[in-house]
Scaffold this motif. Structure first.
Motif, PDB file in Angstrom:
ATOM      1  N   LEU A  64      -3.252  12.602   2.679  1.00  0.00           N
ATOM      2  CA  LEU A  64      -3.974  11.568   3.409  1.00  0.00           C
ATOM      3  C   LEU A  64      -5.021  12.191   4.331  1.00  0.00           C
ATOM      4  CD1 LEU A  64      -1.040   9.165   4.335  1.00  0.00           C
ATOM      5  CD2 LEU A  64      -2.563   9.069   2.374  1.00  0.00           C
ATOM      6  N   ALA A  82      -3.561   5.566   6.256  1.00  0.00           N
ATOM      7  CA  ALA A  82      -2.942   5.070   5.021  1.00  0.00           C
ATOM      8  C   ALA A  82      -3.384   3.651   4.704  1.00  0.00           C
ATOM      9  CB  ALA A  82      -1.417   5.139   5.146  1.00  0.00           C
ATOM     10  N   GLN A 115       0.831  -1.207   0.000  1.00  0.00           N
ATOM     11  CA  GLN A 115       0.000   0.000   0.000  1.00  0.00           C
ATOM     12  C   GLN A 115       0.865   1.257   0.000  1.00  0.00           C
ATOM     13  OE1 GLN A 115      -2.473  -1.454   3.419  1.00  0.00           O
ATOM     14  NE2 GLN A 115      -4.140  -0.453   2.284  1.00  0.00           N
ATOM     15  N   LYS A 150      -0.253  10.164  -3.321  1.00  0.00           N
ATOM     16  CA  LYS A 150      -1.175  10.425  -2.217  1.00  0.00           C
ATOM     17  C   LYS A 150      -0.467  10.625  -0.882  1.00  0.00           C
ATOM     18  CE  LYS A 150      -5.181   9.919  -4.391  1.00  0.00           C
ATOM     19  NZ  LYS A 150      -6.183  11.012  -4.466  1.00  0.00           N
ATOM     20  N   HIS A 201       0.536   6.734  -6.760  1.00  0.00           N
ATOM     21  CA  HIS A 201      -0.662   7.556  -7.007  1.00  0.00           C
ATOM     22  C   HIS A 201      -0.540   8.963  -6.423  1.00  0.00           C
ATOM     23  CE1 HIS A 201      -3.043   4.371  -8.843  1.00  0.00           C
ATOM     24  NE2 HIS A 201      -2.684   3.555  -7.880  1.00  0.00           N
ATOM     25  N   TYR A 250      -6.173   2.986   2.043  1.00  0.00           N
ATOM     26  CA  TYR A 250      -6.014   3.303   0.626  1.00  0.00           C
ATOM     27  C   TYR A 250      -5.517   2.100  -0.171  1.00  0.00           C
ATOM     28  CZ  TYR A 250      -6.446   8.330   1.579  1.00  0.00           C
ATOM     29  OH  TYR A 250      -6.902   9.573   1.947  1.00  0.00           O
ATOM     30  N   PHE A 251      -6.067   1.918  -1.352  1.00  0.00           N
ATOM     31  CA  PHE A 251      -5.566   0.972  -2.367  1.00  0.00           C
ATOM     32  C   PHE A 251      -5.434  -0.461  -1.835  1.00  0.00           C
ATOM     33  CE2 PHE A 251      -3.507   5.150  -3.243  1.00  0.00           C
ATOM     34  CZ  PHE A 251      -4.303   5.506  -4.326  1.00  0.00           C
ATOM     35  N   ARG A 304      -7.431  10.042   5.604  1.00  0.00           N
ATOM     36  CA  ARG A 304      -7.817   8.889   6.408  1.00  0.00           C
ATOM     37  C   ARG A 304      -6.583   8.019   6.578  1.00  0.00           C
ATOM     38  NH1 ARG A 304     -11.085   4.992   2.218  1.00  0.00           N
ATOM     39  NH2 ARG A 304     -10.014   5.642   0.306  1.00  0.00           N
ATOM     40  N   LEU A 319       0.689   4.225  -2.652  1.00  0.00           N
ATOM     41  CA  LEU A 319       0.470   5.618  -2.263  1.00  0.00           C
ATOM     42  C   LEU A 319       1.463   6.538  -2.968  1.00  0.00           C
ATOM     43  CD1 LEU A 319      -0.177   5.180   1.556  1.00  0.00           C
ATOM     44  CD2 LEU A 319      -1.770   6.222  -0.055  1.00  0.00           C
TER      45      LEU A 319
END
Length: 257
Positions: free
Chosen positions: A113, A117, A100, A109, A107, A120-121, A115, A104
């Motif tokens: 953030l 980490a 992840q 991100k 992408h 995500y994804f 929320r 991150l």
């Protein structure tokens, strides 16, 4: 046109010529092994392609674009993944969290953030872990994994930016024989499925001869041989420079076992 073209690459460190007019090409969907004795220039070549070093001269063309001298993060954005000889995974994090984190970054991100980490994804990370056979260990901390499994996690991380070119630096170092062959067979499958190109360095000749489509050999910064396994195995200069007089690939394999 080849996916990767290295043209007349050179790099010196003081009075030491680490790379001296090195040129080679890597088509899409091929595994190319870069071998040579210690100090041959393999790591320097890798680090230039990856953006960690600037060359003194020459070009590194990725689908025709010269990426030599670009920052490593920009080369990553252009679809170049890398695994390292020394583990680059975060051992305090879980398998899933490591992948992840790579997603991150891909992408963009990391600075946005809103929320945790870990939210995500997740699905995308699980798909990558499924591809490398690690989905069943997604919630385990990397610190408790076997070394071969850590290498699989790193491969999933390297695939997070959907690379066209994958650089693998000593991917099987420290592995038992069955682990080495399993990892390289997995890499071959991913190459076939994704159509990516792989450039890898390796000291285990059994891995090189069993899995590489082509082999290039460096010695003291110069490219001294290139071809398939049989051509390189039988090259007199390779035998002399890589192993020394009277030694052979077969003897070297026995010594490394």
């Amino acid at each position: 046109m080849s996916l990767l073209q290295v043209q007349h690459l050179s790099r010196s460190f003081g009075g030491v010529r680490a790379l001296d007019d090195v040129s080679f090409a890597l088509p899409a969907g091929q595994l190319l092994a870069l071998i040579g004795p210690n100090g041959a220039g393999k790591s320097t070549c890798f680090n230039i392609i990856n953006g960690q070093l600037r060359p003194d001269g020459g070009a590194v063309l990725l689908e025709g674009e010269d990426i030599a001298g670009m920052a490593a993060r920009k080369i990553w954005r252009r679809g170049v993944g890398r695994t390292f000889q020394v583990s680059a995974a975060f051992h305090s994090m879980t398998v899933l969290e490591n992948v992840q984190a790579a997603l991150l970054s891909h992408h963009r991100k990391l600075s946005q953030l809103w929320r945790p980490a870990s939210a995500y994804f997740r699905d995308e990370a699980m798909q990558l872990l499924e591809q490398v056979g690690m989905a069943g260990q997604a919630q385990r901390a990397c610190a408790v994994l076997a070394y071969g499994d850590i290498k699989r996690v790193e491969l999933a991380m390297a695939l997070s930016n959907a690379p066209r070119l994958l650089l693998m630096d000593e991917p099987t170092a420290g592995m038992a024989a069955h682990e080495r062959n399993e990892l390289m067979a997995l890499t071959r499958r991913l190459v076939n499925e994704r159509g990516i190109s792989v450039l890898f360095t390796e000291h285990s000749m059994d891995v090189v001869f069993a899995h590489a489509d082509r082999i290039i050999v460096l010695a003291r910064g110069k490219l001294i041989a290139a071809g398939d396994a049989q051509a390189v195995r039988n090259d007199p200069l390779v035998r002399e420079v890589y192993f020394g007089s009277g030694n052979t690939f077969e003897t070297a394999r026995e010594e490394r076992a």
